[in-house]
Design an enzyme around this catalytic site. Structure first.
Site, PDB file in Angstrom:
ATOM      1  N   ALA A   1      -6.842 -13.450  -5.469  1.00 44.72           N
ATOM      2  CA  ALA A   1      -5.952 -13.953  -4.421  1.00 44.72           C
ATOM      3  C   ALA A   1      -4.875 -12.957  -4.030  1.00 44.72           C
ATOM      4  O   ALA A   1      -4.085 -13.221  -3.136  1.00 44.72           O
ATOM      5  CB  ALA A   1      -5.301 -15.264  -4.871  1.00 44.72           C
TER       6      ALA A   1
ATOM      7  N   SER B   1      -5.221  -9.181 -12.409  1.00 38.89           N
ATOM      8  CA  SER B   1      -5.757  -8.115 -13.264  1.00 38.89           C
ATOM      9  C   SER B   1      -4.642  -7.415 -14.029  1.00 38.89           C
ATOM     10  O   SER B   1      -4.759  -7.176 -15.237  1.00 38.89           O
ATOM     11  CB  SER B   1      -6.557  -7.103 -12.431  1.00 38.89           C
ATOM     12  OG  SER B   1      -5.750  -6.517 -11.423  1.00 38.89           O
TER      13      SER B   1
ATOM     14  N   ASP C   1       1.889  -3.174  -9.744  1.00 42.19           N
ATOM     15  CA  ASP C   1       1.541  -4.441 -10.376  1.00 42.19           C
ATOM     16  C   ASP C   1       1.856  -4.434 -11.864  1.00 42.19           C
ATOM     17  O   ASP C   1       2.360  -5.417 -12.419  1.00 42.19           O
ATOM     18  CB  ASP C   1       0.059  -4.746 -10.156  1.00 42.19           C
ATOM     19  CG  ASP C   1      -0.289  -4.918  -8.694  1.00 42.19           C
ATOM     20  OD1 ASP C   1       0.636  -5.037  -7.865  1.00 42.19           O
ATOM     21  OD2 ASP C   1      -1.493  -4.928  -8.371  1.00 42.19           O
TER      22      ASP C   1
ATOM     23  N   LEU D   1      -2.478 -11.804  -6.183  1.00 44.28           N
ATOM     24  CA  LEU D   1      -1.258 -12.039  -6.961  1.00 44.28           C
ATOM     25  C   LEU D   1      -1.294 -11.292  -8.283  1.00 44.28           C
ATOM     26  O   LEU D   1      -0.562 -11.614  -9.213  1.00 44.28           O
ATOM     27  CB  LEU D   1      -1.057 -13.541  -7.198  1.00 44.28           C
ATOM     28  CG  LEU D   1      -0.895 -14.384  -5.932  1.00 44.28           C
ATOM     29  CD1 LEU D   1      -0.699 -15.848  -6.293  1.00 44.28           C
ATOM     30  CD2 LEU D   1       0.260 -13.891  -5.078  1.00 44.28           C
ATOM     31  N   SER D   2      -2.171 -10.305  -8.371  1.00 43.70           N
ATOM     32  CA  SER D   2      -2.195  -9.373  -9.489  1.00 43.70           C
ATOM     33  C   SER D   2      -2.601 -10.011 -10.809  1.00 43.70           C
ATOM     34  O   SER D   2      -1.993  -9.785 -11.846  1.00 43.70           O
ATOM     35  CB  SER D   2      -0.838  -8.679  -9.634  1.00 43.70           C
ATOM     36  OG  SER D   2      -0.951  -7.545 -10.445  1.00 43.70           O
TER      37      SER D   2
ATOM     38  N   HIS E   1       0.829  -1.213   0.000  1.00 46.24           N
ATOM     39  CA  HIS E   1       0.000   0.000   0.000  1.00 46.24           C
ATOM     40  C   HIS E   1       0.864   1.265   0.000  1.00 46.24           C
ATOM     41  O   HIS E   1       0.451   2.319   0.487  1.00 46.24           O
ATOM     42  CB  HIS E   1      -0.963   0.011   1.188  1.00 46.24           C
ATOM     43  CG  HIS E   1      -2.088  -0.977   1.052  1.00 46.24           C
ATOM     44  ND1 HIS E   1      -3.218  -0.712   0.317  1.00 46.24           N
ATOM     45  CD2 HIS E   1      -2.237  -2.232   1.532  1.00 46.24           C
ATOM     46  CE1 HIS E   1      -4.022  -1.767   0.373  1.00 46.24           C
ATOM     47  NE2 HIS E   1      -3.443  -2.702   1.097  1.00 46.24           N
ATOM     48  N   THR E   2       2.046   1.160  -0.557  1.00 49.59           N
ATOM     49  CA  THR E   2       2.920   2.327  -0.686  1.00 49.59           C
ATOM     50  C   THR E   2       2.959   2.858  -2.110  1.00 49.59           C
ATOM     51  O   THR E   2       3.337   4.010  -2.325  1.00 49.59           O
ATOM     52  CB  THR E   2       4.359   1.971  -0.260  1.00 49.59           C
ATOM     53  OG1 THR E   2       4.763   0.777  -0.947  1.00 49.59           O
ATOM     54  CG2 THR E   2       4.454   1.730   1.234  1.00 49.59           C
ATOM     55  N   ASP E   3       2.575   2.030  -3.082  1.00 50.37           N
ATOM     56  CA  ASP E   3       2.768   2.446  -4.477  1.00 50.37           C
ATOM     57  C   ASP E   3       1.911   3.647  -4.841  1.00 50.37           C
ATOM     58  O   ASP E   3       2.363   4.567  -5.512  1.00 50.37           O
ATOM     59  CB  ASP E   3       2.548   1.286  -5.453  1.00 50.37           C
ATOM     60  CG  ASP E   3       1.182   0.644  -5.383  1.00 50.37           C
ATOM     61  OD1 ASP E   3       0.470   0.842  -4.372  1.00 50.37           O
ATOM     62  OD2 ASP E   3       0.821  -0.069  -6.347  1.00 50.37           O
TER      63      ASP E   3
ATOM     64  N   TYR F   1     -10.255  -0.958  -0.491  1.00 48.22           N
ATOM     65  CA  TYR F   1      -9.014  -0.478  -1.108  1.00 48.22           C
ATOM     66  C   TYR F   1      -9.109   1.003  -1.459  1.00 48.22           C
ATOM     67  O   TYR F   1      -8.241   1.807  -1.100  1.00 48.22           O
ATOM     68  CB  TYR F   1      -8.715  -1.309  -2.358  1.00 48.22           C
ATOM     69  CG  TYR F   1      -7.438  -0.937  -3.075  1.00 48.22           C
ATOM     70  CD1 TYR F   1      -6.253  -1.607  -2.810  1.00 48.22           C
ATOM     71  CD2 TYR F   1      -7.413   0.082  -4.018  1.00 48.22           C
ATOM     72  CE1 TYR F   1      -5.080  -1.282  -3.466  1.00 48.22           C
ATOM     73  CE2 TYR F   1      -6.251   0.421  -4.682  1.00 48.22           C
ATOM     74  CZ  TYR F   1      -5.090  -0.262  -4.400  1.00 48.22           C
ATOM     75  OH  TYR F   1      -3.938   0.070  -5.051  1.00 48.22           O
TER      76      TYR F   1
END
EC number: 2.7.1.6
Length: 391
Positions: free
Chosen positions: A122, A127, A171, A124-125, A35-37, A220
């Site tokens: 899950a 999308s 991501d 693991l990106s 949650h830093t990006d 989110y």
């Protein structure tokens, strides 16, 4: 691993002709820097050996036909008239095509078949892997000259504006720039990165809790809004800051009692997590696996207590993993609210670790976790060109 030969044959069966190209884009697991990006901060992900593949051929018209092999579902739309669909997966593809068109790229239609072994929902990106694979496919089919950074930004923009999820850039960047056997320390402000070798003596072990969460429907976006609100509040004392990345831990501590909750806790997580990401990358570069593991454990505590994106069953997975022999550190990975944990484990202990963690989780929750060792892989690229495997 997806069988590209099988994908080629499935394309042939569906469209009556072989694909022109097969493109692969990896999922990712973030080792630290969560949650830093979207706060212009630092992240430390690896691209993994689970991926989304797109088999495709160009068309002579402006129609895009897509078959999702895993879902047994199809989409069909015109490049000239792209509207939102009530099917979620349609919108990731439509959004990417619209982003390419809006950026001024000349596109022809395409027939595509998509398959993926990145678990959906899950963390693991899946999308971003889909977005980047589709964008790269259109680049290949239309002979576009799009730099990797632009490709990642186009994919992110599609998710932000068309899908409606205010994701950061991590991501998409790792799906583009991933490097085998390395993690990337990414600066999400200027999009620069540094590849850090992963020690061969340790394994990256991912545990899928099978607690699914839909990112767009989760908290989110709320967390992102809270971070923005924290920046606005802190600007009254530090007018030069643009994002939480610009705030030091000392600056935050000086005004923590004037910052209301939950903004104080959200900011505390992001500011400290940026430090942990930088320290973690430096520790791995120095071969200090124990320090990296300790930072992973601290990261999870911060995600649980300050960012409040964990769940009791995820906490159970993490604390159990941390207690097992050979585990250096463990934490929630991804946006949270379910999904996966990531652990750094001595290779000689991996099989015992997997067995004991799965057994403990099943005994405690009744659910069966999927636990696998991830190999750091390269970013997006062609795996078959003109129906021939790449050498």
């Amino acid at each position: 691993m997806l069988d590209t030969g099988e994908l080629r044959e499935r394309f042939q069966q569906h469209y009556g002709i072989h694909p022109h190209v097969i493109v692969r884009a990896p999922g990712r697991v973030n080792l630290i820097g969560e949650h830093t990006d979207y706060n212009d901060g630092f992240v430390f992900p690896v691209a993994i050996d689970r991926a989304t593949c797109v088999a495709a051929r160009p068309r002579t018209d402006r129609i895009v036909r897509v078959m999702a092999a895993d879902l047994h579902d199809e989409d069909l739309f015109s490049i000239d008239q792209i509207e939102r669909s009530n099917r979620a997966w349609h919108n990731y593809i439509r959004g990417v095509v619209l982003a390419l068109r809006t950026a001024g790229h000349t596109l022809s239609g395409a027939d595509m078949l998509i398959a993926s072994d990145v678990p959906r929902g899950a963390g693991l990106s899946s999308s971003a892997a889909l977005e980047v694979a589709v964008a790269y496919t259109f680049q290949v089919l239309n002979r576009l000259n799009i730099l990797g950074e632009e490709l990642a930004l186009l994919a992110q923009g599609a998710e932000n504006t068309f899908v409606g999820v205010q994701c950061g850039i991590m991501d998409q960047l790792i799906a583009v720039f991933g490097r085998a056997d390395h993690a990337l320390l990414i600066d999400c402000r200027d999009l620069t990165y540094r590849a850090v070798p992963l020690p061969p003596s340790v394994a990256v072990v991912v545990c899928d809790s099978h607690i699914a969460r839909t990112l767009a429907a989760s908290a989110y976006n709320q967390r992102r809004q809270e971070c923005d609100a924290a920046v606005r509040a802190l600007q009254q004392w530090y007018p030069g800051i643009r994002a939480l990345r610009d705030v030091s831990e000392d600056q935050l501590a000086a005004h923590q009692h004037e910052l209301p909750e939950p903004l104080r806790a959200r900011a505390r997580h992001v500011v400290s997590e940026n430090r942990r990401a930088l320290q973690g990358a430096a520790a791995l570069e120095a071969g200090d696996i124990a320090t990296f593991g300790r930072l992973m454990n601290e990261s999870h505590a911060s995600l649980r207590d300050d960012y409040q994106v964990s769940l009791p069953d995820i906490d159970f997975l993490v604390t159990t993993a941390q207690s097992l022999a050979g585990c250096y550190g463990s934490r929630l990975t991804g946006a949270g609210f379910g999904g996966c944990t990531v652990s750094l484990v001595e290779r000689s202990s991996v099989e015992t670790f997997r067995h004991d963690l799965a057994q403990a989780y099943h005994d405690a929750t009744g659910r069966t976790a999927t636990i696998y060792v991830c190999r750091a892989s390269d970013g997006v690229g062609r795996v078959m060109d003109n129906a021939r495997p790449q050498e």
